[in-house]
Design an enzyme around this catalytic site. Structure first.
Site, short mmCIF file in Angstrom:
data_model
loop_
_atom_site.label_atom_id
_atom_site.label_comp_id
_atom_site.label_asym_id
_atom_site.label_seq_id
_atom_site.Cartn_x
_atom_site.Cartn_y
_atom_site.Cartn_z
N SER A 1 0.80 -1.22 0.00
CA SER A 1 0.00 0.00 0.00
C SER A 1 0.84 1.27 0.00
O SER A 1 0.32 2.35 -0.17
CB SER A 1 -0.96 0.01 1.18
OG SER A 1 -0.28 0.39 2.34
N LYS B 1 1.10 4.03 7.22
CA LYS B 1 0.33 4.88 6.30
C LYS B 1 0.77 6.33 6.48
O LYS B 1 1.41 6.69 7.46
CB LYS B 1 -1.17 4.83 6.63
CG LYS B 1 -1.83 3.47 6.41
CD LYS B 1 -2.23 3.26 4.97
CE LYS B 1 -2.91 1.93 4.78
NZ LYS B 1 -2.07 0.77 5.03
#
Ligand SMILES: C[S@@+](CC[C@H](N)C(=O)[O-])C[C@H]1O[C@@H](n2cnc3c(N)ncnc32)[C@H](O)[C@@H]1O
Length: 621
Positions: free
Chosen positions: A119, A157
């Site tokens: 990701s 993230k």
């Protein structure tokens, strides 16, 4: 910041230097650690250099001769972290990474985590990488953090605060953000250590014999690719200079003679000159020959600038009645009348320059101006005419385009003139690489090249791309011959039938599959591979024993069949007398290639073509 294996390599180098008084060669490092190839040894050295453990001494055969001592710290790898869906942190006891103090700063506590998932790929964080985290419980907007959500689930993230809640943003356009009212920050990323050996791509491999090794360190995403004379003219499927440079540094040394058998615009030859290698370039497209010569011939920038200003002055004084319109078919279809007049004036002013190298160099700016001022869509490699209202409004300022190009090119040449090694040479040969080009047997130390993709209908038509420029700048005696180039290139003429003697199971399988849908296309593919096999034989003839041949190739799709050109080359080459040492896969972040094509020729049926390519490393036995 270095891994355990890199520490071992460093210790070996230090011990070797203490014992012998000089550093080990890449071959010796490869042998000691039983590495698959010298490129892996080179990788370790460059990592140790980047991390400041070794001095950079480019172009030395034993390029790691000076070892510095720096203050290092061991950072514990505490576990794995998901750069995808959150996971519970997994402990990995007793593993550490060693990094220099300079890399993380003096203050703060640090730990490391191994990344799982994809990701964060747009931030350059890949599956298998190790991230070094500085412990802290707050972060600024946009920082990449270790975040714990929903009690005990950790994820990597980018963190944003917005509208009273937190957004955890992946760096991958295919994934969604996660929103939470509460997020616990456990630290921010300060360093990324790329995993190298763990990433193998077994797609299409029929057995363990050939394996593709994915290596993101070859991507060079976001790096400058137009330095020196690299940016003076567009050409399809150009080498990224960094790739050429790294291949040259890994597989050749200063003073060696290298060859690029499909040199195109000459990118590898420019790098060779900068690195002090002598170089031959071979190509069958006259425009490529012209570009490669101009890019690799150093010109004194003062003389060049003087001639440039003189030409601008001459241009202003040329009357419309004095110009000569070029004489080739469809001139008026591809150029507006006002454009023809301006181009012809510029050409006249350039031809009057007496120094041939300067004349040719400025002709390159005219060639690029031809492309941009013609009635063609400039984003295409094929000749596609602008239509309708757009064509009516098309009113290019020829002189402005020329000046912009010429001035940019002069700046590039100024750097090249300064940095090119004065005692090395470059020779460019107009020849078919599947035949004897006149280069002596066993005379070349290294071959580095990127072959054509083979089928101009769905990939790149070099001749079509070059046609209008070639016709304007007189690289053909008869400009109308410029339309025939693509037929002469590798795979330009289909084989008569599908009978062949090539020893490649991967090729036979691909041909069978394609022939079931379209026999003519299978004959195209066969013709390309017959030519390529002859090029491999010629390369074998020219190369010295034990030396390397690197090919950067794309595995193209024909009629929905992915052709494993890298494996086919490995099979064909091993029959000839090479050993395939490595197949490295790199992403193509900026190569000038059609990203999508229509393999079925059905409008809208788009298929990804070349966003990855393989570097096949062969060694002559
Ligand atoms: C991928 S391009 C090379 C681009 C080059 N690396 C650069 O940076 O500009 C392949 C080149 O192979 C050339 N070519 C195709 N068939 C050939 C042949 N039989 N002999 C020599 N060159 C050929 C094409 O003209 C084209 O310039």
């Amino acid at each position: 910041m270095i891994t355990k294996k890199q520490v071992q390599v460093l210790n070996f180098i230090k011990a070797f230097v203490t014992k012998n008084g000089y550093a080990p060669s890449l071959e010796e490092i490869k042998k000691k650690f039983k590495l698959a190839s010298v490129s892996t040894a080179h990788y370790y050295i460059s990592k140790l250099q980047d991390a400041g453990f070794l001095n950079k001494e480019h172009n030395q055969p034993r390029a790691v001769s000076t070892v510095k001592t720096k203050q290092t710290v061991e950072i514990p790898i505490l576990g794995a972290i998901a750069a995808g869906m959150p996971i519970e942190a997994i402990e990995i006891p007793d593993e550490t990474v060693t990094i220099t103090r300079d890399e993380i700063g003096k203050s703060g506590k640090h730990y490391a985590l191994r990344v799982q998932g994809s990701s964060m790929i747009e931030e350059g964080i890949f599956d298998g990488d190790i991230v070094v985290i500085r412990k802290q419980d707050v972060a600024e907007n946009g920082q990449t953090v270790v975040a714990v959500i929903d009690d005990n689930e950790a994820t990597l993230k980018k963190l944003y605060r917005e509208n009273g809640r937190f957004r955890l943003q992946p760096a991958n356009p295919t994934l969604f953000s996660i929103y939470r009212d509460e997020v616990e920050v456990r630290g921010v990323v300060v360093k990324i250590i790329r995993s190298f050996e763990s990433q193998l791509d077994r797609g299409q491999s029929r057995d363990e014999k050939y394996v593709r090794k994915i290596d993101y360190s070859w991507d060079y995403r976001g790096e400058k690719t137009k330095a020196h004379t690299h940016g003076i003219h567009t050409y399809p499927a150009m080498f990224i200079p960094q790739v050429g440079r790294r291949l040259l540094e890994t597989y050749s040394k200063e003073g060696d003679t290298i060859c690029d058998i499909f040199c195109g615009s000459g990118s590898s030859l420019v790098e060779s000159r900068l690195l002090g290698r002598n170089a031959y370039g071979i190509d069958l497209n006259p425009l490529a020959i012209f570009l490669a010569k101009a890019k690799t011939t150093p010109i004194n920038p003062q003389k060049l600038t003087k001639e440039y200003f003189a030409l601008l002055e001459r241009f202003e004084n040329i009357k419309d009645s004095e110009i000569q319109r070029p004489d080739f078919k469809n001139l008026d279809f591809w150029f507006k009348d006002a454009v023809i007049v301006k181009l012809a004036k510029l050409k006249k002013a350039i031809i009057e320059i007496k120094d041939e190298t300067i004349q040719n160099f400025l002709m390159i700016a005219l060639s690029e101006t031809v492309r941009y001022s013609s009635n063609t869509k400039t984003g295409e490699f094929k000749l596609v005419r602008i239509k309708g209202e757009k064509l009516e409004k098309h009113n290019p300022n020829v002189l402005t385009i020329f000046r912009k190009n010429a001035e940019k090119n002069i700046a590039g040449m100024t750097d090249f003139y300064k940095d090119a090694k004065k005692d090395s040479w470059t020779k460019i040969i107009y020849s078919d690489s599947s035949k004897d080009s006149g280069i002596k047997a066993n005379s070349i130390d290294c071959i580095i090249t990127s072959p054509p993709y083979g089928d101009s209908r769905t990939t790149v038509a070099y001749g079509q791309f070059s046609r209008l420029s070639s016709q304007w700048i007189d690289v053909f005696d008869d400009p109308n011959d410029a339309s025939g180039v693509d037929n002469d290139l590798l795979g330009g003429r289909a084989a008569k039938n599908l009978a062949h003697m090539l020893s490649s199971n991967y090729l036979s399988e691909s041909l069978d599959k394609i022939a079931k849908v379209d026999e003519a296309r299978a004959r195209d593919v066969l013709s390309f591979n017959i030519g390529l096999n002859d090029c491999l034989k010629q390369s074998y003839r020219m190369l010295k024993s034990g030396k390397y041949f690197c090919l950067v190739v794309g595995n193209r799709l024909v009629k929905q069949v992915r052709i494993p050109t890298d494996f086919i080359i490995a099979e064909l080459a091993e029959k000839i007398g090479f050993t395939c040492e490595d197949i490295i896969v790199r992403n193509i972040p900026g190569k000038r290639m059609p990203i999508k094509n229509s393999p079925t020729n059905i409008v809208g049926a788009l298929e990804e073509t070349m966003n990855k390519e393989s570097i096949v490393v062969l060694r002559k036995n």
